[in-house]
Scaffold this active site. Structure first.
Site, mmCIF file in Angstrom:
data_model
loop_
_atom_site.group_PDB
_atom_site.id
_atom_site.type_symbol
_atom_site.label_atom_id
_atom_site.label_comp_id
_atom_site.label_asym_id
_atom_site.label_seq_id
_atom_site.Cartn_x
_atom_site.Cartn_y
_atom_site.Cartn_z
ATOM 1 N N SER A 7 31.411 -9.231 0.770
ATOM 2 C CA SER A 7 29.770 -10.703 1.109
ATOM 3 C C SER A 7 30.213 -11.190 1.999
ATOM 4 C CB SER A 7 29.486 -10.175 -0.458
ATOM 5 O OG SER A 7 28.145 -11.137 -0.407
ATOM 6 N N HIS A 31 29.365 -6.475 3.923
ATOM 7 C CA HIS A 31 28.266 -6.109 2.974
ATOM 8 C C HIS A 31 27.731 -7.062 2.732
ATOM 9 C CE1 HIS A 31 26.307 -4.947 -0.885
ATOM 10 N NE2 HIS A 31 25.981 -6.960 -1.252
ATOM 11 N N ASP A 33 24.197 -9.457 2.196
ATOM 12 C CA ASP A 33 23.286 -9.630 1.220
ATOM 13 C C ASP A 33 21.854 -10.044 1.103
ATOM 14 O OD1 ASP A 33 24.160 -8.327 -1.432
ATOM 15 O OD2 ASP A 33 25.836 -10.030 -0.627
ATOM 16 N N MET A 35 18.128 -11.720 1.056
ATOM 17 C CA MET A 35 17.252 -11.936 -0.721
ATOM 18 C C MET A 35 15.940 -12.574 -0.369
ATOM 19 S SD MET A 35 20.011 -13.708 -2.707
ATOM 20 C CE MET A 35 21.921 -12.484 -3.303
ATOM 21 N N HIS A 64 22.128 -5.336 1.609
ATOM 22 C CA HIS A 64 21.265 -4.989 0.385
ATOM 23 C C HIS A 64 20.413 -5.833 0.094
ATOM 24 C CE1 HIS A 64 23.078 -6.078 -3.908
ATOM 25 N NE2 HIS A 64 21.957 -5.352 -4.530
ATOM 26 N N MET A 66 17.760 -7.051 -1.651
ATOM 27 C CA MET A 66 17.275 -8.049 -2.742
ATOM 28 C C MET A 66 15.719 -8.653 -3.018
ATOM 29 S SD MET A 66 20.020 -9.179 -4.517
ATOM 30 C CE MET A 66 21.068 -9.247 -2.833
ATOM 31 N N MET A 135 24.942 -2.929 -9.978
ATOM 32 C CA MET A 135 24.787 -4.189 -9.925
ATOM 33 C C MET A 135 26.287 -4.301 -11.098
ATOM 34 S SD MET A 135 23.395 -5.891 -7.591
ATOM 35 C CE MET A 135 24.222 -7.410 -8.218
ATOM 36 N N GLY A 140 21.213 -11.797 -7.132
ATOM 37 C CA GLY A 140 20.676 -12.761 -6.625
ATOM 38 C C GLY A 140 21.544 -14.065 -5.886
ATOM 39 N N PHE A 141 22.735 -14.575 -7.375
ATOM 40 C CA PHE A 141 23.754 -15.639 -6.566
ATOM 41 C C PHE A 141 25.482 -14.258 -6.043
ATOM 42 C CE2 PHE A 141 20.094 -17.038 -8.413
ATOM 43 C CZ PHE A 141 19.647 -18.020 -7.817
ATOM 44 N N GLY A 142 25.739 -15.549 -5.682
ATOM 45 C CA GLY A 142 27.276 -14.674 -5.023
ATOM 46 C C GLY A 142 27.776 -15.779 -6.885
ATOM 47 N N GLY A 143 29.353 -15.149 -6.900
ATOM 48 C CA GLY A 143 30.252 -16.782 -7.651
ATOM 49 C C GLY A 143 29.692 -16.155 -9.567
ATOM 50 N N ASP A 173 28.762 -4.046 -7.569
ATOM 51 C CA ASP A 173 28.811 -5.434 -7.045
ATOM 52 C C ASP A 173 28.328 -6.658 -7.761
ATOM 53 O OD1 ASP A 173 27.523 -7.191 -5.367
ATOM 54 O OD2 ASP A 173 25.713 -6.242 -3.940
ATOM 55 N N GLY A 174 29.102 -7.644 -7.665
ATOM 56 C CA GLY A 174 29.345 -8.439 -8.401
ATOM 57 C C GLY A 174 29.993 -9.380 -9.099
ATOM 58 N N GLY A 175 31.350 -10.251 -9.240
ATOM 59 C CA GLY A 175 32.040 -10.820 -10.161
ATOM 60 C C GLY A 175 33.159 -9.910 -9.539
ATOM 61 N N GLY A 195 32.834 -11.298 -3.109
ATOM 62 C CA GLY A 195 32.729 -12.186 -2.311
ATOM 63 C C GLY A 195 33.204 -13.283 -2.207
HETATM 64 C C1 DX5 Z 1 24.968 -10.991 -5.431
HETATM 65 C C2 DX5 Z 1 25.403 -10.032 -4.412
HETATM 66 C C3 DX5 Z 1 26.450 -9.744 -4.224
HETATM 67 C C4 DX5 Z 1 26.727 -11.389 -4.287
HETATM 68 C C5 DX5 Z 1 28.783 -10.733 -4.800
HETATM 69 O O1 DX5 Z 1 22.754 -10.737 -5.849
HETATM 70 O O2 DX5 Z 1 24.342 -9.088 -4.138
HETATM 71 O O3 DX5 Z 1 26.811 -8.822 -3.507
HETATM 72 O O4 DX5 Z 1 26.996 -11.219 -2.845
HETATM 73 O O5 DX5 Z 1 28.948 -12.302 -4.631
HETATM 74 P P1 DX5 Z 1 30.353 -12.216 -5.517
HETATM 75 O O6 DX5 Z 1 31.952 -11.540 -5.316
HETATM 76 O O7 DX5 Z 1 30.890 -13.476 -6.007
HETATM 77 O O8 DX5 Z 1 30.105 -11.849 -7.194
HETATM 78 ZN ZN ZN Z 2 25.337 -7.712 -2.744
#
Ligand code: DX5
Ligand code: ZN
Length: 212
Positions: A7, A31, A33, A35, A64, A66, A135, A140-143, A173-175, A195
Site C-alpha cells: 500500500s 495498492h 488507497d 480516501m 481501493h 474509500m 478489510m 481509513g488509516f494505515g498502521g 487489507d489492513g494490518g 503498507g
Molecule cells: C486502510 C487502507 C489500507 C492501509 C494498509 O484504510 O485500505 O490499504 O494502507 O496499511 P497497513 O498495512 O499499515 O495496515
Molecule cells: Zn486499502
C-alpha cells in the site's frame, strides 16, 4: 501463489520513485488507497500522485476507493491506467451498476467492505465482480492492528466462492504482515495488501519475501 500488494499510503512521499521501484522489483501489485474525508475520516491522495506512480509502475495498479459516489470517478481512474478498481459496498447505492461500469471501462471490478459488514452481504454480488476486498481493519488509516476474526470471514467467503464454482479472488487489507500472511493464505486469501509491514520495515524487499 499469493500476490503481495504494497500500500503506497505508507510510502515515503519525498522519495516516491524509490518506493515505486521497490514494488516493481519485489512485489506484484501497487495498492492505492483513495480516501475522501467523507466515507472515511481521513484524506489520502488523489490523481496527481496516482499519475506519478503510474508513470513509473511496471506492475498493475489496484485502486481501493474509500469515497462516497465512487461511480463518479470510475472513468477517470481507468484513464490513469488502473487495472483493478474496488469500491465499498457501504458506499454504493447500486453495486451491480458500479461493477458493470468498472468492467465497461476495461478494469477488474472489486467490492470492498469493512469488518462490521457481514460477509453474507457480498454473496449476491459475487457473480458480478472479479475480486472482493476484505478489510481486516476499519478503512481509513494505515498502521492499525489486524482484526483476528478476518480468518473466519475469509474462510466463509472462500467456501461460498468454491461452492458456486466462481473465479473471484480474495484480497485482504489492513494490518497484514509476515506474522499473519501464511494463515491468511491458508484461509483462502489470494492477494495480501501491506503498507507499514513493507515500507516501515528496515528491509522492504525482505518483508515482501517473508510474506510470500
Ligand atoms: C486502510 C487502507 C489500507 C492501509 C494498509 O484504510 O485500505 O490499504 O494502507 O496499511 P497497513 O498495512 O499499515 O495496515
Ligand atoms: Zn486499502
Amino acid at each position: 501463489m499469493v500476490q503481495i500488494a504494497p500500500s503506497m499510503l505508507s510510502a515515503d512521499f519525498l522519495h516516491l520513485e524509490h518506493d515505486v521501484e521497490t514494488v516493481n522489483s519485489h512485489a506484484d501489485l501497487f495498492h492505492l488507497d483513495i480516501m475522501d474525508g467523507v466515507f472515511v475520516p481521513n484524506i489520502s491522495y488523489g490523481f496527481p500522485v496516482v499519475e506519478a506512480i503510474a508513470s513509473k509502475a511496471a506492475r498493475p495498479m489496484d485502486a481501493h476507493l474509500m469515497i462516497v459516489h465512487p461511480e463518479k470517478y470510475v472513468e477517470r481512474f481507468a484513464k490513469t491506467g488502473i487495472a483493478m478498481l474496488s469500491a465499498h459496498l457501504e458506499a454504493m447505492e447500486a453495486p451491480l451498476s458500479v461493477m458493470g461500469l468498472i468492467h465497461s471501462c476495461g478494469m477488474k471490478a472489486g467490492i470492498a467492505f469493512n469488518p462490521d459488514v457481514p460477509v453474507e452481504r457480498v454473496f449476491p454480488y459475487l457473480e458480478s465482480c472479479d475480486f472482493v476486498l476484505v478489510m481486516s481493519v476499519f478503512a481509513g488509516f494505515g498502521g492499525q492492528k489486524f482484526i483476528e476474526t478476518t480468518y473466519e470471514r475469509v474462510r466463509t467467503l472462500k467456501m461460498e466462492i468454491l461452492r458456486r464454482g466462481l473465479d473471484v479472488k480474495i484480497e485482504v487489507d489492513g494490518g497484514v504482515s509476515p506474522v499473519n500472511a501464511a494463515a491468511l493464505a491458508e484461509a483462502g486469501a489470494d492477494i495480501l495488501v501491506a503498507g507499514s509491514a513493507v515500507f516501515k520495515a528496515s528491509d522492504p524487499a525482505a518483508a515482501v519475501a517473508a510474506m510470500r
